[in-house]
Every structure is written in structure tokens, then in C-alpha cells.
Design an enzyme around this catalytic site. Structure first.
Site, short mmCIF file in Angstrom:
data_model
loop_
_atom_site.label_atom_id
_atom_site.label_comp_id
_atom_site.label_asym_id
_atom_site.label_seq_id
_atom_site.Cartn_x
_atom_site.Cartn_y
_atom_site.Cartn_z
N PHE A 1 0.37 -1.60 -0.23
CA PHE A 1 -0.45 -0.24 0.06
C PHE A 1 0.71 1.36 -0.16
CE2 PHE A 1 -2.08 2.69 3.19
CZ PHE A 1 -3.22 3.81 2.40
N ASP B 1 3.72 4.39 14.57
CA ASP B 1 3.73 4.85 16.13
C ASP B 1 3.29 4.01 17.02
OD1 ASP B 1 0.72 4.25 15.39
OD2 ASP B 1 -0.03 6.62 14.89
N TYR C 1 3.11 -7.21 16.45
CA TYR C 1 3.71 -6.12 15.60
C TYR C 1 4.82 -5.19 15.97
CZ TYR C 1 3.18 -3.23 12.18
OH TYR C 1 3.62 -1.29 11.57
N LYS D 1 8.14 -4.19 15.33
CA LYS D 1 8.78 -2.83 14.74
C LYS D 1 9.57 -2.01 15.45
CE LYS D 1 7.59 -1.52 10.87
NZ LYS D 1 8.40 -2.36 10.30
N LYS E 1 -7.45 -8.57 21.25
CA LYS E 1 -6.12 -8.56 22.95
C LYS E 1 -4.92 -7.26 22.99
CE LYS E 1 -6.61 -13.53 22.87
NZ LYS E 1 -5.74 -15.30 22.48
N HIS F 1 -5.75 -4.26 23.47
CA HIS F 1 -6.01 -2.98 22.08
C HIS F 1 -5.22 -2.54 22.68
CE1 HIS F 1 -9.18 -1.32 19.03
NE2 HIS F 1 -7.71 -1.17 18.38
#
Length: 336
Positions: free
Chosen positions: A14, A132, A155, A159, A279, A281
Site C-alpha cells: 500500500f 507510532d 507486530y 517493529k 487483545k 488493544h
């Protein structure tokens, strides 16, 4: 004038593909040649690069950033690296984190190893594209680049690890590494598993859309035009060893965003299905972009209302692009 040869990893995805289309477009910089290295997984779409496929300065290599021999060969042939390639969907990382660590951490290290061998004299530039989400969650205020990293999803943790490894190569070896951390991107050509394209493509098919928890999680939204603008400023004017936040300046709760998408797609709240929260979040993300504005002159140019309307219109007019991707996504989704 000798052309600047740029290796763009993940350039069929993307954001990466929009970066490539912009570099090689009519308003792009002069004297640039671009090679895209992309594994072409479910989220990498060669059609994203069709507008530049015949450009004399473009080439595409299908391959994995974890293929050390291939990466080494490509790095020797290029002056700069802009590293987008990553597994990026939080929900997928919760279901299975192994591939995220392999690609996001291991792949970044392989690229850095090659850059150090061939660009270790300080001539090359390595722009590492991050997120971020590495900062965690913030209840009030905004994160400056100096804020400690506190990732909460697999994730985000992968990063954050890649960020630190990249910056360590600058501090230890003097490699010209520059890190960008962006807020949530939106725009055309977005794979339809992320929130905005997921809602649009489901609503356009008359289906319900899922809203996590109470819908009050807050995100800042950044149009891909503005993200690419920020990346180019960092690539061309940024300082080695520095981190730059890139935000869009539009913070919305997911519920507020859902309302805007329902209106744009001609649907009502009966199309919304509240689902159990993700989970771990994160509640709110918010970037302080003072540094990139002060040092490099960055300002977001695309107002959110215009950008969202253009995005919905693009998906409405380009069903042949996204409908096959939905089928691919179903095949690629990990089992619970």
C-alpha cells in the site's frame, strides 16, 4: 548527472507502491532509478505498480528481504534503501507472531548487514519505515521521538526491535540510518483488511462492519500523499541517526470514523456489529510532529474530509482491483 539508485523494499504494498509511483511520477525528483524488492505475499500486489511499469527507471524483483544473497546483490547495485517491507496487520500478529519476527526483525537485520558491507563508508542512506505503535498507548498529550518505546502487540514489538537494531547500526558503525514513525495511513490501493478499506469494501457490498469494543479507541489519520511527502523530506534532508514522527493531524475515535464511513457509503448504524475487543488493544495513539515540521518543513496538506471522500470514491470505482484481494485474504488468514 548520475541517477540516484534507490532500493525500495515492500514496494508493491500500500504505502511502498505509492512512494514508488510518486518518485517516478511527473512531480517526482529528477534523476532517480527505483528497484522494488517485494515478496508479493497476499498484501503485495503487482497491479499497484502498473502506472510506472514502463518507466525506464523502474524494475521489480520478486524476492524476500530474508534472502541474504539476493539482498546483498541488490544493495551493491543501489545507493540508498527505503525499507517498507514488513508484516503489518496487528490481528494477524496476535494469531501468529513468528512471521512478524522473521520478516520485521530478521529481514531488517539482513538489509542492515548488506548496507554496512556496501554503504558503511557513510555514502548510502537507509530510511527505515516504522509506526507510532512502537510507543504503546498514551491517554493524553502526544509522543515526541524521545519517548520510551513500549509496544503492546507482537507486530508493534517486532517493529520496535527493528527500529532499535537500525539505530544501533548508526551509533555503532556510523551507518546513515533515518527512522520514520507514522500514524495510521489511509488512501487508495489499501489492502482491504485494515479498518478504512475493510469498512468501505464491506459497506459497498451491503454487508455489516465490525467495531471493536466500545469504539472509543483513538487514532490519528495520515493520508498516503502526506506520508510520502514526509518520507521524501527525511530521505533527502533528514539527519543520520534521527527518528522523525509523521502524523496527519486528525485524531478520531473508531466510532467517529465509523460514522463518517457509514455516511459516505450510504449506510446506517444497523450495518455496524459490535465485536469483542482486540487483545491488548491500545486505547490512543498521538504523535508530536514538531521535530519534522521544525527541521524539514513538513505539514500535512490533505484535509481528512477531502481525503476520505476521494478514498471512498476510488474503492467504489475500482472493484476489479479489490474484489480478488478479498478472496486472497480469506485464503491467507491464519487459523485460530
Amino acid at each position: 548527472m548520475t541517477a540516484t539508485r534507490i532500493l525500495v523494499t515492500g514496494g508493491a504494498g500500500f504505502i511502498g507502491s505509492h512512494y514508488v509511483r510518486t518518485l517516478l511520477g511527473a512531480r517526482g525528483p529528477a534523476g532517480v532509478r527505483v528497484t522494488v524488492l517485494d515478496k508479493l505475499t497476499y498484501a503485495g500486489n503487482p497491479a499497484n505498480l502498473d502506472p510506472v511499469r514502463t518507466h525506464p527507471g523502474f524494475s521489480l524483483v520478486q524476492g524476500d528481504v530474508c534472502d541474504a544473497a539476493l539482498v546483498d546483490r541488490l544493495v551493491t547495485e543501489h545507493d540508498q534503501i527505503v525499507h517498507f517491507a514488513a508484516e503489518s496487520h496487528v490481528d494477524r500478529s496476535i494469531l501468529g507472531a513468528t512471521e512478524f519476527v522473521r520478516t520485521n526483525v530478521g529481514g531488517t537485520q539482513i538489509l542492515l548487514d548488506a548496507a554496512l558491507r556496501h554503504h558503511g563508508d557513510g555514502r548510502g542512506v537507509f530510511v527505515h519505515i516504522s509506526t507510532d505503535e512502537v510507543y504503546g498507548s498514551i491517554s493524553r498529550g502526544s509522543w515526541p521521538e524521545t519517548h520510551p518505546l513500549s509496544p503492546n502487540s507482537p507486530y508493534a514489538a517486532s517493529k520496535a526491535a527493528a527500529d532499535l537494531i537500525a539505530l544501533a547500526h548508526h551509533r555503532t558503525h556510523g551507518l546513515d540510518v533515518r527512522v520514520t514513525r507514522c500514524s495510521n495511513n489511509y488512501g487508495h490501493h489499501h489492502f482491504p483488511e485494515k479498518l478504512i478499506p475493510l469498512f468501505i469494501t464491506r459497506l459497498l457490498r451491503g454487508r455489516t462492519v465490525p467495531l471493536y469494543g466500545d469504539g472509543l479507541n483513538v487514532r490519528d489519520w495520515l493520508h498516503i500523499d502526506d506520508h510520502v511527502q514526509g518520507i521524501e523530506l527525511v530521505r533527502t534532508k533528514g539527519r543520520p541517526g534521527e527518528v522523525y514522527n509523521i502524523g496527519g493531524g486528525t485524531e478520531l475515535t473508531n466510532k467517529e470514523l465509523a460514522s463518517l464511513l457509514l455516511e459516505a457509503c450510504g449506510a446506517g448504524w444497523d450495518s455496524v456489529e459490535y465485536v469483542p475487543d482486540r487483545k491488548g488493544h491500545d486505547r490512543r495513539y498521538s504523535l508530536d510532529c514538531t521535530k519534522i515540521t521544525r527541521e524539514l518543513g513538513y505539514e500535512p496538506r490533505k484535509d481528512f474530509a477531502t481525503g476520505l471522500a476521494e478514498t471512498v470514491s476510488w474503492y467504489r470505482e475500482n472493484r476489479p482491483w479489490w474484489e480478488p484481494l478479498l478472496r486472497r485474504a480469506e485464503l491467507a488468514r491464519p487459523a485460530l
